[in-house]
Design a protein around this motif. Structure first.
Motif, mmCIF file in Angstrom:
data_model
loop_
_atom_site.group_PDB
_atom_site.id
_atom_site.type_symbol
_atom_site.label_atom_id
_atom_site.label_comp_id
_atom_site.label_asym_id
_atom_site.label_seq_id
_atom_site.Cartn_x
_atom_site.Cartn_y
_atom_site.Cartn_z
ATOM 1 N N SER A 91 -15.451 -65.186 23.339
ATOM 2 C CA SER A 91 -14.896 -65.140 21.982
ATOM 3 C C SER A 91 -16.011 -64.933 20.951
ATOM 4 O O SER A 91 -15.821 -64.251 19.942
ATOM 5 C CB SER A 91 -14.118 -66.420 21.668
ATOM 6 N N ARG A 93 -18.542 -63.130 21.487
ATOM 7 C CA ARG A 93 -18.938 -61.722 21.630
ATOM 8 C C ARG A 93 -17.779 -60.776 21.319
ATOM 9 O O ARG A 93 -17.831 -59.598 21.662
ATOM 10 C CB ARG A 93 -19.450 -61.466 23.060
ATOM 11 N N LYS A 94 -16.732 -61.316 20.699
ATOM 12 C CA LYS A 94 -15.576 -60.515 20.258
ATOM 13 C C LYS A 94 -14.840 -59.846 21.417
ATOM 14 O O LYS A 94 -14.303 -58.738 21.284
ATOM 15 C CB LYS A 94 -15.993 -59.438 19.243
ATOM 16 N N SER A 96 -11.627 -60.354 23.760
ATOM 17 C CA SER A 96 -10.394 -61.140 23.694
ATOM 18 C C SER A 96 -10.005 -61.701 25.055
ATOM 19 O O SER A 96 -10.358 -61.135 26.095
ATOM 20 C CB SER A 96 -9.253 -60.267 23.169
#
Length: 226
Positions: A91, A93-94, A96
């Motif tokens: 999360s 590191r973006k 999902s």
């Protein structure tokens, strides 16, 4: 993918063919899954080598004679007991939870509203395709528990009947020696490579499939099954 990789190495621009919307969507998804698999592999490797949670797994590997050099070469790792180590890290590191789920790295809870890490308390053996991209994980339980070995589920990146563990490291030696040496498991391959037997691969816990035989035949005419 092979053409793109070679063109990149040679500094040659290749024309992009026009993709349909469905093809573009699939290509984008594959890129996101590759990124998630690489992130998970590097995280678990870092935990094994640098965190207290990885100490027992590191001791086990050293007892089995695996050197730090080969832990790094095969990016062996450890997934701790926690239910959300990868989820929390991803999360930041973006990445999902839905992408992690499609990569086979997390499992949905019974409510279906949240997820938990699929690999826990396991030594992690990242699985790479023949050109070195990270496509799946194999996990061996540390201590007691079932199943002893757990593989990533099949998805658009990973089909264990079509892959061979260690082939990305073994291709050059197979071609030079003129034959491949096929073992049963991850540790067999790592131990062989560490002892200088660089043409060793493993069949990912399946009987040798026709697709795996085609992969081997593309490298050399002879395969020795150990």
């Amino acid at each position: 993918e092979a053409v793109k990789m070679l063109a990149q190495k040679a500094g040659i621009r290749i024309p992009e063919k026009e993709l349909t919307p469905a093809q573009k969507e699939k290509a984008t998804l594959k890129d996101e899954l590759y990124k998630a698999m690489l992130l998970a592999s590097k995280l678990y490797n870092y935990i094994l080598l640098n965190r207290p949670e990885g100490k027992d797994a590191l001791t086990y590997l050293k007892k089995r004679g695996v050197s730090k050099e080969y832990i790094e070469k095969f990016l062996i790792g450890f997934a701790p007991e926690s239910w959300d180590t990868l989820l929390k890290f991803s999360s930041k590191r973006k990445i999902s939870p839905e992408i992690l789920f499609k990569a086979g790295l997390v499992t949905p809870q019974k409510t279906g509203k949240s997820f938990f890490d699929k690999f826990r308390s396991r030594i992690i053996f990242p699985i790479q395709d023949p050109v070195g991209k990270f496509i799946g994980l194999g996990g061996r339980i540390l201590g007691k528990g079932e199943p002893k070995y757990l593989n990533s589920p099949q998805n658009i990146l990973f089909d264990k009947s079509r892959q061979l563990y260690g082939l990305n490291h073994a291709r050059k030696a197979i071609r030079e020696k003129g034959y491949s040496l096929v073992f049963e498991g991850y540790m067999d391959v790592i131990t062989a490579h560490q002892r200088g037997i660089q043409n060793a691969v493993a069949s990912l816990g399946t009987s040798l499939t026709a697709q795996q035989a085609h992969l081997l035949r593309a490298q050399a005419e002879e395969a020795v099954i150990a």
